[in-house]
Design an enzyme around this catalytic site. Structure first.
Site, PDB file in Angstrom:
ATOM      1  N   ASP A   1     -31.268 -76.234  50.391  1.00 54.44           N
ATOM      2  CA  ASP A   1     -30.390 -77.333  49.981  1.00 54.44           C
ATOM      3  C   ASP A   1     -28.956 -76.857  50.116  1.00 54.44           C
ATOM      4  O   ASP A   1     -28.653 -75.993  50.939  1.00 54.44           O
ATOM      5  CB  ASP A   1     -30.716 -77.741  48.539  1.00 54.44           C
ATOM      6  CG  ASP A   1     -30.407 -79.211  48.267  1.00 54.44           C
ATOM      7  OD1 ASP A   1     -29.256 -79.507  47.896  1.00 54.44           O
ATOM      8  OD2 ASP A   1     -31.308 -80.037  48.440  1.00 54.44           O
TER       9      ASP A   1
ATOM     10  N   HIS B   1     -25.402 -80.365  44.601  1.00 58.49           N
ATOM     11  CA  HIS B   1     -26.729 -80.973  44.784  1.00 58.49           C
ATOM     12  C   HIS B   1     -27.836 -79.945  44.538  1.00 58.49           C
ATOM     13  O   HIS B   1     -28.771 -80.178  43.766  1.00 58.49           O
ATOM     14  CB  HIS B   1     -26.808 -81.545  46.205  1.00 58.49           C
ATOM     15  CG  HIS B   1     -27.987 -82.422  46.469  1.00 58.49           C
ATOM     16  ND1 HIS B   1     -29.125 -81.963  47.102  1.00 58.49           N
ATOM     17  CD2 HIS B   1     -28.207 -83.728  46.207  1.00 58.49           C
ATOM     18  CE1 HIS B   1     -29.992 -82.958  47.227  1.00 58.49           C
ATOM     19  NE2 HIS B   1     -29.464 -84.042  46.684  1.00 58.49           N
TER      20      HIS B   1
ATOM     21  N   SER C   1     -33.919 -87.400  45.196  1.00 62.55           N
ATOM     22  CA  SER C   1     -33.601 -85.977  45.355  1.00 62.55           C
ATOM     23  C   SER C   1     -33.916 -85.200  44.092  1.00 62.55           C
ATOM     24  O   SER C   1     -34.252 -84.014  44.145  1.00 62.55           O
ATOM     25  CB  SER C   1     -32.107 -85.789  45.664  1.00 62.55           C
ATOM     26  OG  SER C   1     -31.850 -85.785  47.034  1.00 62.55           O
TER      27      SER C   1
END
Length: 545
Positions: free
Chosen positions: A246, A298, A500
């Protein structure tokens, strides 16, 4: 002409991206129109390690492309990786043959100029302009079907948040950084093309946008007074390992000096310790706008959710995306293949510490046709499953039924567990905070393996302060009195929404189930497969976590 202020961040160099337009896309062989996707305009992916046995096929590819007036060459990154791996092969004890068929080379297409073109190549097929990867691939499929089986587009990969998840709205974060493709580069604002038809031209978009509003699903800072869950973790001979390819994992009190965190990076196809990951996790503020990277944090947010759900788990972070939230498919595949090689080496050479148990993927791309079922991502993730790794992937957040890869590869677990059985990929959709209703944005794929909380989740974020300011600030006091700063995350925690984040909720649940199995020290592939299937069955049988 105005000058650029000193210290202005230089946008990352990106290859040109095209949006595949179903209406105008080349279809030399006829058939149904493709679905929209984003792909690198002059790149193709070629599957298979270029051994002596495969050299004739590569020669055939060159000859087939020459008929179109096109030549190819590996990208600089692909060439460096090939040279490094060739040099290391003689030193390795583990067999590499089983990985050769999932070796992927990214190649750049160039036009053979008029001066160099063979007389038997029609000029109409080889104009002196950059070739389009989609058009080239379609012609290969018509004239050289066998060669085309090993070739695919190189897609743009982005996090499951999709349209509204911080990429900038209507792909706005891709504008400029990814070749100025605008709002889908000519296929309309939403195009009326049906691919995004689950939300219509306007109908539903306004409702989806509610999830961007702080307090209704949008990202915002929050206060958390709970201690790091790892402080109450049980001691295990071998904890489960959850891999997160990621954005980079930022520095945070929960992850400092922690043996349960491994930061790796990809260097020419090899995984190496990443000493710069924490710094890379923080984007540079754009001095022109004051805006930080739209997907900054994220991966850090995902790591925090795994820590909450399974404090015993080791988190293995591999940065594959920048803080703009996009990546080249070839780069993601290289990282995943390196991770798989590390895992297999650990199994074969008795290094269980190098093995992983769960692979959590909060990213993907929309497939243009059914080729994804046998494409490089499918081949690679199937191999993870064969070696006992549970793979979970977010379904995407565009209220669409279009195939979002890899989540679109999901299947139901086998009815009986045999030595050859392998755990299927599990796709994850998002629930609203009530734990019952499906988030409006959550995609509806043919197989949605599980629904997990994905709205207004609380987790870790990089400890930074953005460009926003409190609406009211009273000077002359110590400390200063203000209203809440809407993008000050120096407290280290925030709220965010998306599939996500529903994905690591299930990943952590699976890891916790593996802890209960109590035999994690045995990393034999057959043992891991059986263990993984049992954990998957147990977790998928629960409606919510």
């Amino acid at each position: 002409m105005s000058e650029v202020p000193p210290g202005t961040p230089t946008p990352p160099e990106r290859p040109l991206v095209r949006a595949l337009d179903p209406v105008n896309a080349a279809r030399p062989g006829g058939g149904a129109p493709p679905l929209p996707t984003l792909y690198l305009a002059d790149r193709l992916l070629v599957i298979g390690y270029p051994t002596d046995e495969r050299a004739p096929l590569l020669d055939e590819l060159g000859d087939a492309l020459a008929e179109q007036g096109v030549a190819y060459a590996p990208t600089e990154k692909s060439q460096r990786r090939l040279e490094r791996v060739r040099g290391l092969r003689s030193q390795r004890t583990a067999p590499r043959d089983e990985l050769d068929d999932i070796w992927v080379t990214s190649v750049v297409l160039t036009t053979i100029t008029s001066a160099d073109r063979s007389p038997d190549v029609p000029a109409a097929l080889a104009p002196d302009s950059p070739p389009d990867a989609w058009t080239v691939l379609q012609r290969l499929r018509v004239a050289h079907a066998r060669v085309a089986e090993s070739v695919s587009l190189e897609h743009v990969v982005f996090p499951a948040p999709g349209h509204w998840g911080g990429i900038g709205g209507h792909w706005g974060g891709i504008d400029g950084h990814w070749g100025g493709i605008g709002h889908w580069g000519g296929i309309g604002h939403w195009g009326g093309i049906g691919h995004w038809g689950g939300i219509g031209h306007w109908g539903g978009i306004e409702a989806l946008m509610e999830y961007e509003v702080p307090g209704r699903g949008g990202r915002m800072p929050v206060s958390v007074t709970l201690a790091d869950p790892a402080l109450r973790a049980r001691s295990l001979d071998r904890p489960p390992v959850v891999a997160i390819p990621d954005t980079a994992l930022a520095a945070h009190p929960w992850f400092e000096d922690d043996a349960r965190v491994i930061r790796l990076a990809v260097a020419d196809g090899e995984l190496v310790p990443d000493a710069t990951a924490q710094a890379a996790a923080i984007s540079v503020t754009d001095s022109l706008t004051g805006v930080r990277g739209g997907l900054e944090g994220h991966g850090t947010f995902i790591a925090g959710l795994i820590r909450q759900g399974c404090p015993e788990a080791t988190i293995l972070s591999i940065p594959v995306m920048g803080n703009d939230g996009v990546a080249e498919e070839g780069d993601v595949i290289i990282a995943l293949r390196a991770l798989l090689e590390r895992h297999i080496d650990g199994q074969l050479e008795g290094r269980p510490e190098d093995c992983i148990d769960v692979l959590s993927l909060s990213m993907g791309y929309y497939a243009e046709d059914a080729g994804y079922l046998s494409g490089p991502v499918a081949l690679l993730l199937r191999r993870f499953a064969e070696h006992g790794v549970l793979v979970v992937a977010g379904v995407g957040n565009d209220a669409s039924t279009a195939p979002f890869v890899p989540a679109a590869l999901a299947a139901d677990p086998p009815k009986s567990i045999r030595p050859s059985s392998r755990p299927p990929l599990a796709s994850v959709g998002a629930l609203n905070p009530d734990g019952r209703s499906v988030a409006l944005f959550s995609n509806a794929l043919p197989v949605v393996s599980a629904m997990r909380p994905g709205v207004n989740l609380v987790s870790t974020l990089p400890m930074v302060d953005g460009a926003g300011q409190p609406s009211v600030s009273v000077g002359g006091t110590d400390p200063v009195r203000t209203t809440m700063d809407p993008d000050n995350y120096q407290g280290g925690f925030g709220v965010w929404s998306g599939t996500s984040f529903a994905t690591p909720v299930l990943a952590a649940e699976l890891a916790a189930e593996l802890v209960a199995a109590k035999d994690l020290a045995d990393v034999d592939a057959t043992v891991m497969r059986k263990r993984a299937i049992r954990a998957l069955r147990s977790c998928l049988g629960r409606k919510t976590s």
